[in-house]
Motif scaffolding. Structure first.
Motif, PDB file in Angstrom:
ATOM      1  N   ALA A 148       1.854   6.612  -6.349  1.00  0.00           N
ATOM      2  CA  ALA A 148       3.195   7.111  -6.608  1.00  0.00           C
ATOM      3  C   ALA A 148       3.628   7.795  -5.203  1.00  0.00           C
ATOM      4  N   SER A 149       2.628   8.167  -4.367  1.00  0.00           N
ATOM      5  CA  SER A 149       2.952   8.744  -3.048  1.00  0.00           C
ATOM      6  C   SER A 149       3.305   7.758  -2.291  1.00  0.00           C
ATOM      7  N   TYR A 150       2.565   6.541  -2.064  1.00  0.00           N
ATOM      8  CA  TYR A 150       2.737   5.297  -1.554  1.00  0.00           C
ATOM      9  C   TYR A 150       4.356   4.928  -1.857  1.00  0.00           C
ATOM     10  N   LEU A 151       4.706   4.749  -3.191  1.00  0.00           N
ATOM     11  CA  LEU A 151       5.953   4.280  -3.506  1.00  0.00           C
ATOM     12  C   LEU A 151       6.997   5.202  -2.908  1.00  0.00           C
ATOM     13  N   LEU A 152       6.693   6.441  -3.215  1.00  0.00           N
ATOM     14  CA  LEU A 152       8.041   7.362  -2.828  1.00  0.00           C
ATOM     15  C   LEU A 152       7.847   7.525  -1.342  1.00  0.00           C
ATOM     16  N   ILE A 153       6.948   7.702  -0.522  1.00  0.00           N
ATOM     17  CA  ILE A 153       6.994   7.815   0.946  1.00  0.00           C
ATOM     18  C   ILE A 153       8.047   6.438   1.239  1.00  0.00           C
ATOM     19  N   SER A 154       7.489   5.380   0.832  1.00  0.00           N
ATOM     20  CA  SER A 154       8.356   4.347   1.431  1.00  0.00           C
ATOM     21  C   SER A 154       9.500   3.960   0.526  1.00  0.00           C
ATOM     22  N   PHE A 155      10.116   5.107  -0.046  1.00  0.00           N
ATOM     23  CA  PHE A 155      11.207   4.649  -1.093  1.00  0.00           C
ATOM     24  C   PHE A 155      12.379   4.098  -0.274  1.00  0.00           C
ATOM     25  N   PRO A 160      11.887   0.541   8.468  1.00  0.00           N
ATOM     26  CA  PRO A 160      10.464   0.130   8.950  1.00  0.00           C
ATOM     27  C   PRO A 160       9.445   1.391   9.112  1.00  0.00           C
ATOM     28  N   SER A 161      10.272   2.490   9.332  1.00  0.00           N
ATOM     29  CA  SER A 161       9.219   3.654   9.725  1.00  0.00           C
ATOM     30  C   SER A 161       8.711   4.221   8.355  1.00  0.00           C
ATOM     31  N   ALA A 162       9.709   3.922   7.500  1.00  0.00           N
ATOM     32  CA  ALA A 162       8.981   4.561   5.974  1.00  0.00           C
ATOM     33  C   ALA A 162       7.903   3.618   5.446  1.00  0.00           C
ATOM     34  N   ALA A 163       8.542   2.474   5.490  1.00  0.00           N
ATOM     35  CA  ALA A 163       7.161   1.510   5.097  1.00  0.00           C
ATOM     36  C   ALA A 163       6.022   1.602   5.705  1.00  0.00           C
ATOM     37  N   THR A 164       6.209   1.743   7.197  1.00  0.00           N
ATOM     38  CA  THR A 164       4.928   1.946   7.710  1.00  0.00           C
ATOM     39  C   THR A 164       4.209   3.575   7.528  1.00  0.00           C
ATOM     40  N   ALA A 165       4.798   4.373   7.064  1.00  0.00           N
ATOM     41  CA  ALA A 165       4.259   5.725   6.716  1.00  0.00           C
ATOM     42  C   ALA A 165       3.516   5.494   5.292  1.00  0.00           C
ATOM     43  N   GLY A 166       4.376   4.762   4.360  1.00  0.00           N
ATOM     44  CA  GLY A 166       3.695   4.687   3.169  1.00  0.00           C
ATOM     45  C   GLY A 166       2.185   3.996   3.158  1.00  0.00           C
ATOM     46  N   LYS A 167       2.349   2.934   3.957  1.00  0.00           N
ATOM     47  CA  LYS A 167       1.258   2.197   3.954  1.00  0.00           C
ATOM     48  C   LYS A 167       0.088   2.753   4.662  1.00  0.00           C
ATOM     49  N   ASP A 237       3.603  11.766   8.725  1.00  0.00           N
ATOM     50  CA  ASP A 237       4.486  10.772   8.581  1.00  0.00           C
ATOM     51  C   ASP A 237       4.977  10.409   7.176  1.00  0.00           C
ATOM     52  N   ALA A 238       4.442  11.125   6.324  1.00  0.00           N
ATOM     53  CA  ALA A 238       4.730  10.998   4.873  1.00  0.00           C
ATOM     54  C   ALA A 238       6.102  11.794   4.728  1.00  0.00           C
ATOM     55  N   MET A 239       6.631  12.354   5.756  1.00  0.00           N
ATOM     56  CA  MET A 239       7.889  13.109   5.657  1.00  0.00           C
ATOM     57  C   MET A 239       9.087  12.023   5.720  1.00  0.00           C
ATOM     58  N   GLU A 240       8.655  10.764   5.773  1.00  0.00           N
ATOM     59  CA  GLU A 240       9.586   9.608   5.665  1.00  0.00           C
ATOM     60  C   GLU A 240      10.360   9.804   4.487  1.00  0.00           C
ATOM     61  N   GLY A 241       9.489  10.302   3.374  1.00  0.00           N
ATOM     62  CA  GLY A 241      10.128  10.078   2.025  1.00  0.00           C
ATOM     63  C   GLY A 241      11.120  10.989   1.669  1.00  0.00           C
ATOM     64  N   PRO A 242      11.749  10.819   0.683  1.00  0.00           N
ATOM     65  CA  PRO A 242      12.894  11.718   0.354  1.00  0.00           C
ATOM     66  C   PRO A 242      12.324  13.211   0.173  1.00  0.00           C
TER      67      PRO A 242
ATOM     68  N   ILE B 429      -3.498  -6.190   1.710  1.00  0.00           N
ATOM     69  CA  ILE B 429      -2.243  -6.370   0.728  1.00  0.00           C
ATOM     70  C   ILE B 429      -1.129  -5.334   1.203  1.00  0.00           C
ATOM     71  N   LEU B 430      -1.330  -4.232   1.665  1.00  0.00           N
ATOM     72  CA  LEU B 430      -0.134  -3.515   1.895  1.00  0.00           C
ATOM     73  C   LEU B 430       0.475  -3.879   3.182  1.00  0.00           C
ATOM     74  N   TRP B 431      -0.263  -4.457   3.991  1.00  0.00           N
ATOM     75  CA  TRP B 431       0.464  -4.970   5.483  1.00  0.00           C
ATOM     76  C   TRP B 431       1.159  -6.242   4.917  1.00  0.00           C
ATOM     77  N   LEU B 432       0.574  -7.098   4.223  1.00  0.00           N
ATOM     78  CA  LEU B 432       1.411  -8.265   3.448  1.00  0.00           C
ATOM     79  C   LEU B 432       2.829  -7.706   2.939  1.00  0.00           C
ATOM     80  N   TYR B 433       2.540  -6.775   2.099  1.00  0.00           N
ATOM     81  CA  TYR B 433       3.709  -6.332   1.237  1.00  0.00           C
ATOM     82  C   TYR B 433       4.765  -5.830   2.342  1.00  0.00           C
ATOM     83  N   GLN B 434       4.440  -4.951   3.160  1.00  0.00           N
ATOM     84  CA  GLN B 434       5.329  -4.260   4.039  1.00  0.00           C
ATOM     85  C   GLN B 434       6.010  -5.696   4.964  1.00  0.00           C
TER      86      GLN B 434
END
Lengths: 619, 508, 99
Positions: A148-155, A160-167, A237-242, B429-434
């Protein structure tokens, strides 16, 4: 009953995710309703529990046999005791408030339904985490909140910064998961069981080194989830989320799961001095590191994130002190959950009025424009720096007191942390609400709607009265004692000496910050001619640089060279063999020159050869 | 007769589809789907008819085939093979629906040929999992190659001929070693028993002297290691999956490769117990290498299909690891892993296929921002990916953890190292997704990538549903698998190590 | 007479045949040389049969004759066809079946 606590928000998430666009119109109401229903159920169970005698308070619910392979027997069972119930109330209570707040905050987001689905999923997973009756089921909740944290950080997935932060958050957490996996394996191999009850009963007969290793593995897990040194880097980095996500997941609940894990596994830590010492050291380092990072951040959310790290450092430290500290770790966790969620919601409210600008250097003088936000944020501020009688005072003071009872160095670290906390929080207050306005041109700050301010007010009330209520009305020490054990520290500096000292340190930090940021004008652009320490704090104490140099770059190099090795060496060997056979055949083909006579000569040669061999062999 | 009948259903289907006029493409698809579903029903009935209290072979049927050499048509299932058959029987209709237009899109071959080949493949798949005469097993083992060879070589991508030939040669060479070992085993059995035999149950009771065991073991192991595939015999797999249609890749990796690990579990351990124990440490090292090697190479890939292939190599490392630690958790975990891996990798291949067929490119760099234009497809992608990284709550997590816990009991070092593999699974997986799903979509992505269609969703949904369902009620599968695993342990003569501390009445 | 003489004669005939096959280009001559080699072998078989007093060699000799007759039928037909199409019976020119 217990299962319904989890089931309701899970149902909400499922309906919203599978329902798709059809549920857009009413999705957020459903999510709020599910979370609120879970809270009411939790409150009902709590009242029921209060009414029972101490021995009967612990209740379990065995749903079904989950896994059974040889000796590996895992029930799908839930377990509600005094420790779980306070978490249930915190999660669903703060969670519901933040759900409500999000209705306003996410009003204009096209993906609001999905946001609420994820929030509900988070609440369900977090409840599973605290209600599981064994470590393996806890793992499911543990990873569920990570998801859930991953999904919401990269919401905001287009960023790109949000996607990276979630990952990054997920991967760093996975490093922690290695610890949890190993701990569970060790428990299984050593004790033959992974239920809390079974492990608690068996732990005394385990060898001390095994118990220490289990403790260290659990600490690794806690470090990942709770952003403790050396796995702290993802939280900033997680602060990228809402912002509501930062408030719920990355301040109030999920990041404290590590503390829960340590306290839940207290039977293991009780037996291992080494593991406890490691926990204390990690907590002390993180509490100072987080506070240090917090002092130099201009991004209001990152400043609060540094603060969260630091406050969790306090909890972890307290949990590492053993039976004298477990209760206060949880106590601080609860008060922190309230005031930090309030602070984050306040920050969100400020951002809401400032066009999502997070740079505090663009704020200033907002106290007149956002009165409610100012008041609630201010109360949260007083709570976190530990001014009596606000919530943070009671819990932090107890931790400092217990820390001094165990070791002078640790005690001084907590005291120093309190001073730095006062410094960065005062800086944040001053830069945001006081001084002159430094707004960008087209920004017109305004107060947020009631749907957002009401949760903030409720949390502010919690920041004011929560500590007193839990300490004096709830008697939290004795409420938790049956689960965690509780011991009064044997000798320490007395409260009457310690409290004035602590307050003096806190006031000193606050005054220092006020003189630097409240009295003097704040430059709109961050000065660059700063000392090394400021630069280090701005760069998150070089945590990312270290990770990059130690893991990412070697990893990339290894990956590249292995890819080369695979195609050139392994596949090359096979292809080379094939190619050489092919080449040989091409050459051999030349023998077929089409002249019958040359074939005849070859035949003759062969016949002669055979004849010669026959003759020679006979001789 | 049950198992022979089960094989006859897809066989008849294959023939019927093949005999249809080429113009009736839709009818061919419908008939193929009908027969595949009938096979599924049959295999479910077969599992329901199993007696879970016994780990031995069931539904056994045996007819003489070549009595002079002791060869017979002996079929039978235990829990492990039954679970794999059901998995295959579910995947075949899934693949048929997901690949509804694959034959047309390839632009070569006939539509009916494509579906007839898939059904023919299913016949041999059932055969290979049920054959309990080693010669018959060998026949199916080799026969299986040919439908796949044509599926890749006729309907694949631009490099299809190279990929199909590479696949065939690797498999044939492996099979050749197995044939040699098989003949050796026959000779040994005729020396021991007076009359040579290929019968599985008889062979498990044979006492072969250790030196011979080791030689024969290596012959079989090589064939299975190529099939599985283990590093360093793996390079055919990425090439094959990169060229095959997604449905073919699903069956190839999801089902066919399982024959390798199934063979290790079902033949190597029971027939060559001493040799298995002797080589186990080496194979455990190889398995751990496979886990990391596959994961690292998956991270380094630029082609989505190759990436998924390498993740599978990593997963096969886990499966082999679980088999050769020989604890009940390891063996059950591996058997369950085989089932889960079929669904999770199948789902990954199919969803990649959806994306690739839209965008017309397999390069990861050509994607990006898909979540904006196709949110449901993105969600399906994420779910498949999460099952690939063994997220708790999904069935793959349970099997992976069982393998690791089973390994820890006998070989902590291997377990600790293998556990680090879960971090790398998250990375690939996550890098691929990204890279594929997040960000702002490029113009090409916006133009070409459309939302998942109803047919595509219907095809992939069962796989995802099963992954999640088995994550919460894994006993459905484990109850079937466990007795067979106990039987394997009995054959090998190993028991689980006792836990260091035994507490009465705890644990359940 | 010394039975070895028959064998020597057979060897000489065989060598002449080999020589003919190797050096002549006319397909007909090559063909006749092959026949010569077959008959040399037949002579050796018959001589051997006479020597050992068994029928085996004679039987084989009959076989060879049958084979030779069949070969003549097929071979001459091929040669005639080649001659008709290419207007030549040189075997060097008929070298289509090469790499």
């Amino acid at each position: 009953m217990i299962a319904a606590l989890i089931g309701l928000p899970l149902l909400g998430a499922t309906v919203l995710l599978l329902g798709g666009r059809r549920t857009n119109a009413w999705g957020h109401f459903l999510a709020v309703a599910m979370s609120a229903a879970s809270f009411l159920l939790g409150a009902f169970l709590f009242i029921q529990m209060v009414g029972k005698s101490e021995e009967e308070r612990e209740i379990g619910q065995h749903l079904f046999d989950w896994i059974s392979v040889g000796a590996f027997q895992i029930p799908f069972g839930l377990h509600l005791d005094q420790l779980s119930i306070v978490f249930v109330l915190l999660i669903t209570g703060v969670g519901t408030l933040i759900h409500i707040y999000s209705i306003g905050y996410m009003e204009h987001d096209p993906n609001r339904r999905r946001f609420f689905a994820y929030l509900n999923l988070f609440v369900a997973a977090m409840l599973l985490l605290v209600l599981a009756d064994n470590y393996f089921l806890l793992y499911v909740g543990w990873e569920g909140v990570g998801l859930a944290s991953y999904l919401l950080i990269s919401f905001y997935q287009q960023k790109p910064s949000a996607a990276t932060a979630g990952k990054k958050a997920f991967i760093v957490n996975r490093v922690g998961d290695v610890g949890l996996s190993l701990a569970i394996m060790l428990m299984f191999v050593t004790f033959g069981t992974v239920t809390f009850e079974g492990v608690d009963a068996a732990v005394a007969s385990g060898s001390s080194s095994t118990v220490t290793w289990i403790g260290l593995a659990l600490l690794l897990a806690a470090c990942g989830k709770s952003a403790q040194f050396p796995l702290q880097s993802w939280l900033l980095d997680a602060m990228e989320g809402p912002t509501p996500v930062s408030a719920l997941i990355h301040a109030a609940t999920m990041v404290t799961a590590g503390v829960y894990l340590i306290v839940r596994a207290h039977a293991i830590f009780d037996l291992s001095e080494t593991a406890r010492t490691a926990v204390v050291i990690v907590g002390a380092i993180t509490l100072l590191l987080g506070a240090f990072i917090g002092t130099a951040k201009d991004d209001i959310k990152k400043g609060l994130a540094g603060s969260t790290m630091s406050q969790i450092g306090y909890m972890v430290l307290a949990a590492g002190l053993g039976p004298v500290g477990y209760v206060f770790a949880i106590f601080h966790l609860l008060t922190h959950g309230m005031f930090k969620a309030g602070l984050f919601l306040g920050a969100g409210s400020v951002m809401h009025g400032m066009h999502d600008d997070v740079n505090m250097r663009h704020y200033g003088a907002l106290r007149t424009m956002m009165k409610i936000t100012y008041a609630t944020f201010g109360l949260g501020f007083l709570a976190i720096i530990g001014v009596p009688p606000f919530a943070g005072f009671w819990s932090k003071d107890e931790i400092i007191y217990v820390a001094f009872s165990q070791s002078l160095i640790i005690g001084l670290a907590t005291l120093l942390g309190a001073g730095v906390t006062a410094f960065y929080m005062t800086r944040m207050m001053a830069m945001t609400f006081f001084g002159e306005a430094r707004w960008e041109d087209d920004v017109h700050p305004h107060e947020s709607p009631a749907v957002m301010t009401i949760p903030m007010i409720v949390l502010a009330l919690g920041s004011v009265f929560g500590g007193m209520a839990m300490l004096f009305v709830g008697d939290i020490e004795h409420w938790l004692e049956p689960v965690t054990g509780f011991a009064k520290p044997e000798h320490s500096v007395s409260h009457s000496v310690l409290i004035p000292i602590t307050l003096a340190v806190v006031l000193g930090g606050a005054l220092f910050a006020w003189l630097r940021y409240g009295r003097r004008p704040v430059p709109v652009v961050a000065p660059t001619d700063v000392r090394f320490l400021t630069r280090a704090a701005r760069a998150d104490a070089y945590g990312d640089a270290l990770n990059e140099a130690a893991f990412m770059r070697p990893g990339q190099y290894l990956t590249r060279s292995l890819t080369w090795f695979d195609s050139k060496a392994i596949d090359g060997l096979v292809s080379g063999l094939a190619a050489s056979i092919g080449g040989l055949s091409a050459r051999a083909r030349r023998l077929q020159n089409g002249y019958a006579r040359s074939y005849a000569v070859t035949m003759l040669g062969g016949a002669v050869l055979i004849a010669l061999i026959l003759l020679l062999v006979r001789l | 007769m049950l198992l022979t009948t089960l094989m006859l259903i897809p066989l008849v289907g294959s023939i019927v589809v093949f005999l249809l006029p080429a113009a009736k493409a839709t009818l061919a698809k419908q008939i193929a789907l009908g027969f595949a579903l009938a096979t599924l029903v049959g295999s479910v009935l077969m599992v329901l008819g199993l007696d879970n209290s016994s780990g031995g072979l069931q539904h056994v049927e045996s007819y003489d085939w070549i009595p002079a050499f002791g060869i017979s048509w002996t079929l039978g299932v235990n829990g492990i093979s039954a679970a794999l058959i059901v998995m295959a029987a579910i995947l075949v209709p899934v693949v048929i629906v997901a690949g509804w237009w694959d034959a047309e899109n390839s632009g070569r071959g006939t539509v009916k040929g494509f579906f007839a080949l898939i059904l023919a493949l299913e016949v041999f798949i059932i055969g290979v999992f049920t054959a309990n005469d080693l010669f018959l097993f060998y026949v199916f083992f080799e026969a299986m190659l040919f439908p796949i060879y044509f599926l890749i070589g006729r309907f694949g991508g631009p490099q299809r001929a190279y990929a199909a030939m590479k696949f065939l040669l690797y498999s044939l060479v492996g099979g050749l070693f197995m044939l040699a070992a098989l003949i050796g085993l026959y000779v040994v059995s005729s020396r021991e028993l007076g009359q040579g035999t290929f019968d599985y149950v008889t062979l498990t009771s044979l006492n072969i002297d250790p030196a011979t065991q080791k030689m024969l073991f290596l012959g079989f192991f090589f064939a299975f290691a190529v099939k599985a595939p283990m590093v360093p015999f793996h390079t055919w797999l990425p090439d094959a999956t990169a060229e095959a249609t997604p449905g073919t890749s699903t069956l190839l990796v999801g089902v066919l490769d399982k024959v390798g690990t199934f063979g290790m579990l079902h033949f190597l351990l029971p027939i060559f117990p001493e040799a298995s124990k002797f080589f186990a440490p080496v194979i455990i090292v190889l398995a751990v290498i496979s886990i990391f090697y596959g994961a690292l190479l998956a991270i380094g890939q630029t082609d989505v299909m190759r990436l998924v292939a390498f993740t599978s190599i990593s997963h096969f490392g886990f499966i082999v690891l679980g088999i050769f630690v020989m604890t009940s958790q390891g063996l059950s975990g591996s058997s369950f892993y085989m089932v889960n891996h079929g669904f999770s990798t199948g789902a990954l291949f199919l969803v990649m296929g959806y994306l690739v067929s839209r965008r017309g490119s397999k390069r990861i760099a050509d994607f990006g921002g898909v979540q904006k234009v196709a949110p449901i497809l993105t969600g399906v992608f994420l779910l498949s990916g999460l099952s690939g990284l063994a997220l708790p709550g999904m069935s793959s997590f349970i099997s992976e953890f069982l393998v690791l816990a089973g390994t820890y009991a006998v070989n902590p070092t291997a377990a600790i190292i293998a556990t680090l593999g879960i971090v790398m699974a998250a990375v690939y997986i996550l890098w691929l997704y990204q890279r594929m799903m997040t960000g702002v979509p490029s113009k090409e992505v916006e133009e070409t990538v459309t939302e998942i269609s109803r047919r595509e969703l219907v095809a992939i949904a069962p796989a995802l549903a099963i992954i999640i369902a088995l994550g919460f009620v894994p006993q459905v599968a484990l109850n079937v698998i466990n007795p067979a695993v106990d039987q394997v342990q009995t054959y090998v003569g190993v028991t689980d190590p006792e836990s260091a501390v035994v507490i009465e009445g705890s644990g359940s | 007479m010394n039975p070895n003489n028959y064998l020597i004669l057979a060897a000489i005939l065989f060598t002449i045949g080999v020589y003919g096959v190797l050096v002549r280009r006319n397909a007909i001559i090559v063909f006749m040389s092959v026949e010569l080699m077959l008959n040399a072998a037949n002579l050796a078989f018959v001589a051997a049969a006479r020597n050992t007093g068994t029928l085996d060699g004679l039987v084989v000799a009959f076989f060879v004759m049958v084979v030779a007759a069949a070969e003549v039928v097929v071979g001459l037909a091929i040669i005639v066809t080649i001659f008709r199409t290419r207007r030549s019976a040189s075997i060097d020119e008929a070298s289509l079946m090469k790499y």
